[in-house]
Design an enzyme around this catalytic site. Structure first.
Site, PDB file in Angstrom:
ATOM      1  N   ARG A   1       1.330  -9.639   6.732  1.00 55.94           N
ATOM      2  CA  ARG A   1       1.850  -8.955   5.549  1.00 55.94           C
ATOM      3  C   ARG A   1       3.346  -9.177   5.354  1.00 55.94           C
ATOM      4  NH1 ARG A   1      -0.396  -3.100   6.878  1.00 55.94           N
ATOM      5  NH2 ARG A   1       0.103  -3.848   8.971  1.00 55.94           N
TER       6      ARG A   1
ATOM      7  N   ASP B   1      -0.536 -10.106  12.089  1.00 56.73           N
ATOM      8  CA  ASP B   1      -0.212  -9.340  10.884  1.00 56.73           C
ATOM      9  C   ASP B   1       0.501 -10.289   9.934  1.00 56.73           C
ATOM     10  OD1 ASP B   1       0.657  -7.558   8.959  1.00 56.73           O
ATOM     11  OD2 ASP B   1       1.202  -6.001  10.399  1.00 56.73           O
TER      12      ASP B   1
ATOM     13  N   CYS C   1     -11.655   1.981  11.450  1.00 56.46           N
ATOM     14  CA  CYS C   1     -10.205   2.116  11.309  1.00 56.46           C
ATOM     15  C   CYS C   1      -9.874   3.476  10.692  1.00 56.46           C
ATOM     16  CB  CYS C   1      -9.647   0.994  10.421  1.00 56.46           C
ATOM     17  SG  CYS C   1     -10.237   1.125   8.727  1.00 56.46           S
TER      18      CYS C   1
ATOM     19  N   CYS D   1      -7.813   3.802   8.019  1.00 59.31           N
ATOM     20  CA  CYS D   1      -7.117   3.538   6.756  1.00 59.31           C
ATOM     21  C   CYS D   1      -7.444   4.570   5.679  1.00 59.31           C
ATOM     22  CB  CYS D   1      -7.442   2.139   6.259  1.00 59.31           C
ATOM     23  SG  CYS D   1      -6.949   0.868   7.437  1.00 59.31           S
TER      24      CYS D   1
ATOM     25  N   GLN E   1      -5.694   7.736   6.386  1.00 60.51           N
ATOM     26  CA  GLN E   1      -4.246   7.651   6.159  1.00 60.51           C
ATOM     27  C   GLN E   1      -3.902   7.746   4.676  1.00 60.51           C
ATOM     28  OE1 GLN E   1      -3.088   4.048   8.283  1.00 60.51           O
ATOM     29  NE2 GLN E   1      -2.043   5.342   9.750  1.00 60.51           N
TER      30      GLN E   1
ATOM     31  N   GLU F   1      -5.188  -6.802   2.051  1.00 59.43           N
ATOM     32  CA  GLU F   1      -6.391  -6.448   2.813  1.00 59.43           C
ATOM     33  C   GLU F   1      -6.373  -7.120   4.194  1.00 59.43           C
ATOM     34  OE1 GLU F   1      -9.552  -5.055   4.103  1.00 59.43           O
ATOM     35  OE2 GLU F   1      -9.687  -4.614   1.961  1.00 59.43           O
TER      36      GLU F   1
ATOM     37  N   ILE G   1       3.813   3.151   2.310  1.00 56.10           N
ATOM     38  CA  ILE G   1       3.519   1.766   1.931  1.00 56.10           C
ATOM     39  C   ILE G   1       2.199   1.428   2.602  1.00 56.10           C
ATOM     40  CG2 ILE G   1       4.310  -0.617   2.019  1.00 56.10           C
ATOM     41  CD1 ILE G   1       7.164   0.474   2.236  1.00 56.10           C
ATOM     42  N   HIS G   2       1.156   1.417   1.820  1.00 52.00           N
ATOM     43  CA  HIS G   2      -0.210   1.357   2.361  1.00 52.00           C
ATOM     44  C   HIS G   2      -0.851   0.024   1.996  1.00 52.00           C
ATOM     45  CE1 HIS G   2      -3.846   3.502   3.748  1.00 52.00           C
ATOM     46  NE2 HIS G   2      -4.466   2.717   2.882  1.00 52.00           N
ATOM     47  N   SER G   3      -1.565  -0.558   2.941  1.00 49.59           N
ATOM     48  CA  SER G   3      -2.249  -1.828   2.648  1.00 49.59           C
ATOM     49  C   SER G   3      -3.730  -1.573   2.411  1.00 49.59           C
ATOM     50  CB  SER G   3      -2.094  -2.808   3.813  1.00 49.59           C
ATOM     51  OG  SER G   3      -0.745  -3.100   4.005  1.00 49.59           O
ATOM     52  N   GLU G   4      -4.245  -2.286   1.448  1.00 49.79           N
ATOM     53  CA  GLU G   4      -5.649  -2.132   1.036  1.00 49.79           C
ATOM     54  C   GLU G   4      -6.611  -2.310   2.215  1.00 49.79           C
ATOM     55  OE1 GLU G   4      -6.707  -5.211  -1.729  1.00 49.79           O
ATOM     56  OE2 GLU G   4      -8.490  -4.127  -2.379  1.00 49.79           O
TER      57      GLU G   4
HETATM   58  N1  LIG Z   1      -7.430  -7.984  10.427  1.00 56.73           N
HETATM   59  C1  LIG Z   1      -7.752  -6.705  10.540  1.00 56.73           C
HETATM   60  N2  LIG Z   1      -7.237  -5.824   9.666  1.00 56.73           N
HETATM   61  C2  LIG Z   1      -7.559  -4.535   9.808  1.00 56.73           C
HETATM   62  C3  LIG Z   1      -8.412  -4.064  10.815  1.00 56.73           C
HETATM   63  N3  LIG Z   1      -8.543  -2.726  10.666  1.00 56.73           N
HETATM   64  C4  LIG Z   1      -7.789  -2.386   9.603  1.00 56.73           C
HETATM   65  N4  LIG Z   1      -7.203  -3.475   9.087  1.00 56.73           N
HETATM   66  C5  LIG Z   1      -6.269  -3.594   7.978  1.00 56.73           C
HETATM   67  O1  LIG Z   1      -5.056  -3.077   8.433  1.00 56.73           O
HETATM   68  C6  LIG Z   1      -4.302  -2.641   7.316  1.00 56.73           C
HETATM   69  C7  LIG Z   1      -3.771  -1.253   7.665  1.00 56.73           C
HETATM   70  O2  LIG Z   1      -2.659  -1.077   6.918  1.00 56.73           O
HETATM   71  P1  LIG Z   1      -1.794   0.234   6.770  1.00 56.73           P
HETATM   72  O3  LIG Z   1      -2.686   1.428   6.823  1.00 56.73           O
HETATM   73  O4  LIG Z   1      -0.918   0.048   5.581  1.00 56.73           O
HETATM   74  O5  LIG Z   1      -0.790   0.266   7.923  1.00 56.73           O
HETATM   75  P2  LIG Z   1      -0.590   0.095   9.437  1.00 56.73           P
HETATM   76  O6  LIG Z   1      -0.043  -1.266   9.703  1.00 56.73           O
HETATM   77  O7  LIG Z   1      -1.793   0.502  10.200  1.00 56.73           O
HETATM   78  O8  LIG Z   1       0.613   1.097   9.712  1.00 56.73           O
HETATM   79  P3  LIG Z   1       0.782   2.617   9.347  1.00 56.73           P
HETATM   80  O9  LIG Z   1       1.801   2.639   8.251  1.00 56.73           O
HETATM   81  O10 LIG Z   1       1.271   3.261  10.570  1.00 56.73           O
HETATM   82  O11 LIG Z   1      -0.539   3.130   8.896  1.00 56.73           O
HETATM   83  C8  LIG Z   1      -5.231  -2.684   6.120  1.00 56.73           C
HETATM   84  O12 LIG Z   1      -4.930  -3.827   5.345  1.00 56.73           O
HETATM   85  C9  LIG Z   1      -6.604  -2.830   6.742  1.00 56.73           C
HETATM   86  O13 LIG Z   1      -7.519  -3.549   5.936  1.00 56.73           O
HETATM   87  C10 LIG Z   1      -8.928  -5.010  11.734  1.00 56.73           C
HETATM   88  O14 LIG Z   1      -9.636  -4.689  12.672  1.00 56.73           O
HETATM   89  N5  LIG Z   1      -8.571  -6.310  11.552  1.00 56.73           N
END
Ligand SMILES: Nc1nc2c(ncn2[C@@H]2O[C@H](COP(=O)(O)OP(=O)(O)OP(=O)(O)O)[C@@H](O)[C@H]2O)c(=O)[nH]1
Length: 545
Positions: A407, A405, A342, A344, A347, A371, A327-330
């Protein structure tokens, strides 16, 4: 515009007894920040209030022993509405006290007074416009789903940030909370579900941002609007575009199930293809083969000479085995322009790669349009600037008046159900315990949490060979069985190294950067992500040690 950090914080700082002109001892600083952040007055209301949160956050970043839970415990709409996030224990305690009427939430009068009526009207106008868009959408192709486009956060001034962040007005929240004693009986222990529902009814966004999981009145509904085959570096996948009745965004499901492309798949015993039920059902009386095929309701491989529409299913079919799900966030910055802030992009690539090596190459990546952990790209970009000032990823969100967070995963769960993969449970690719909890709350059993170890950390650990790791935070999620921390066999560490450095897009290699390292460590140390820190420091590897 940023103001110069001035006196309010520094004038109150406890100075080191033996060195009154030097910075306070770190322990004293922690204690002092803690007392500030949990004081009923807090720093928000003093002189320089507009900047105090940032100062506090910046100072906090330097203080050992401070965690996200120490920041803005007392925050409420009344003191600037910077954050609703409190530690779970405190949220529950607060819930219990509010439920029996023992506590009246602080007034938000001050924040309300600060705003000229005009801005209020503009926001109102924008919301009405957004609602209109939502209504229009309901008559569009969503056919049957009540589409609702939530208001996008307005460009709100300082004192309206809470509302911009949560989409709720302070009076609505107060009204909801005042109604609580009626929703719970003073003679019986207050029930969290009553609190949730009462707050959710009046102020769902605010309730969500307190961390209480909210059951909205409206049941989450999703509909797959179209699906198509996409050839990728990891083999063919089916991209599904979903609509839903919650957020007006197009969430995606990337399904890997290559057997579907075989015309002989039908004859394979026990094989249940990963298909969307809402896509395959008949949408209207007299629907043509052409219509069904155009939206992707076909079987096997589509071509000019063969086009077989999918039979209309009567029941969603469930898989017997637990498929690999991500389940991945944009993340535009990480996935599209290869940001090294990051992990992302890496991943997303790893998830597709791991699924391509799963039994039958079967699995699902949900790509959620959340996002910036739900705050949106604009706010994330702002957060990055605050991170350049020294805040970490959590503090930067809080300093913007957003949740760490924001989400939610109700839509994700509904998509998994629609794809039939929620039946026997899933193997979830994540380090994030919130995702595991969210699925379980949705009734989807997470049979296994498969960790996503950053490639650089895998590579560094491979150098030192297995040693006892320092587990930073034992977590409930630890009880779940996890897959071993092995890189996938077809993408050995050396192969990552030979690829282009810095490429985090699909098919990319290992990436390293100081900022990435800080981000990864913050996820483990402050956000509770379930990873062991690497035993070899970053510099050692770069020096070839
Ligand atoms: N607000 C904010 N968002 C960030 C930052 N770096 C990355 N993100 C966001 O963090 C989110 C990462 O989401 P995921 O990869 O789904 O998951 P996660 O919560 O890191 O957890 P995992 O499943 O372990 O990867 C994305 O929406 C990115 O845009 C940051 O520095 N600040």
């Amino acid at each position: 515009m940023l103001h110069q950090p001035v006196s309010p914080l520094t004038t109150h700082l406890p100075l080191h007894p033996s060195h009154p002109h030097t910075a306070p001892a770190s322990e004293e600083l922690s204690d002092f920040l803690l007392s500030l952040s949990s004081s009923p007055i807090g720093p928000h209301q003093g002189p320089g209030a507009a900047f105090d949160n940032l100062l506090l956050a910046a100072a906090t970043a330097q203080a050992p022993g401070m965690t996200r839970h120490h920041l803005q415990h007392s925050s409420w709409l009344g003191n600037g509405g910077k954050s609703f996030q409190m530690p779970r224990s405190e949220r529950l305690r607060m819930a219990a006290r509010v439920g029996t009427g023992a506590v009246t939430p602080p007034s938000d009068q001050e924040g309300e007074k600060e705003e000229p009526d005009k801005q209020e009207e503009e926001v109102q106008e924008k919301e009405e416009k957004d609602e209109k868009v939502g209504e229009d959408a309901a008559h569009g192709p969503l056919s049957g789903l009540r589409a609702r486009t939530p208001p996008t956060p307005p460009q709100a001034p300082e004192a309206k940030r809470a509302r911009a962040a949560t989409g709720v007005r302070a009076p609505e929240l107060r009204e909801a909370l005042e109604a609580l004693p009626a929703a719970t009986s003073a003679s019986t222990p207050p029930r969290i579900t009553s609190l949730r529902n009462a707050v959710a009814e009046k102020a769902p966004a605010a309730a969500a941002s307190t961390g209480l999981s909210v059951q909205t009145e409206e049941e989450v509904q999703v509909k797959c609007m179209a699906r198509t085959r996409i050839p990728t570096a990891y083999g063919p996948v089916f991209l599904h575009v979903y609509h839903n009745n919650q957020d007006g965004k197009e969430h995606l499901a990337i399904v890997s199930d290559p057997m579907q492309l075989e015309s002989s798949a039908d004859g394979v015993e026990d094989y249940v293809p990963i298909r969307s039920h809402t896509l395959d059902v008949q949408w209207r009386e007299g629907e043509t083969a052409r219509e069904r095929i155009t939206r992707g309701a076909y079987v096997s491989r589509l071509s000019g000479s063969s086009a077989e529409r999918a039979p209309v299913p009567t029941q969603p079919r469930k898989l017997d085995d637990a498929p690999l799900v991500r389940i991945h966030s944009e993340c535009f910055t990480g996935e599209t322009i290869g940001s090294l802030r990051c992990d992302c992009g890496e991943q997303l690539d790893s998830a597709l790669s791991l699924i391509a090596h799963a039994p039958g190459r079967r699995g699902v990546v949900l790509y959620l349009r959340q996002e910036g952990r739900g705050i949106g790209l604009l706010e994330k970009v702002r957060a990055y600037n605050l991170q350049d000032l020294g805040l970490d990823t959590v503090q930067a969100n809080l300093a913007l008046g957003r949740g760490e967070d924001e989400r939610t995963y109700g839509v994700a769960a509904a998509m998994l159900r629609d794809l039939g993969v929620a039946g026997e449970g899933i193997r979830l690719l994540t380090n994030n315990p919130n995702k595991v909890d969210a699925m379980q709350q949705e009734g989807i059993s997470v049979q296994e949490r498969v960790p996503m170890v950053p490639r650089d950390w895998q590579a560094r650990d491979a150098l030192s060979h297995p040693q006892p790791h320092s587990r930073s935070h034992p977590h409930a999620g630890d009880l779940l069985p996890t897959a071993p921390h092995t890189p996938n066999p077809d993408s050995p560490i050396n192969a990552w190294d030979t690829r282009t450095k810095g490429a985090t897009i699909v098919g990319g290699g290992v990436v390293r950067s100081e900022e990435l390292e800080k981000y990864l460590r913050t996820k483990v140390m402050r956000m509770g992500h379930l990873l062991d820190l690497p035993t070899v420091p970053s510099a050692a590897r770069e020096n070839g040690a």
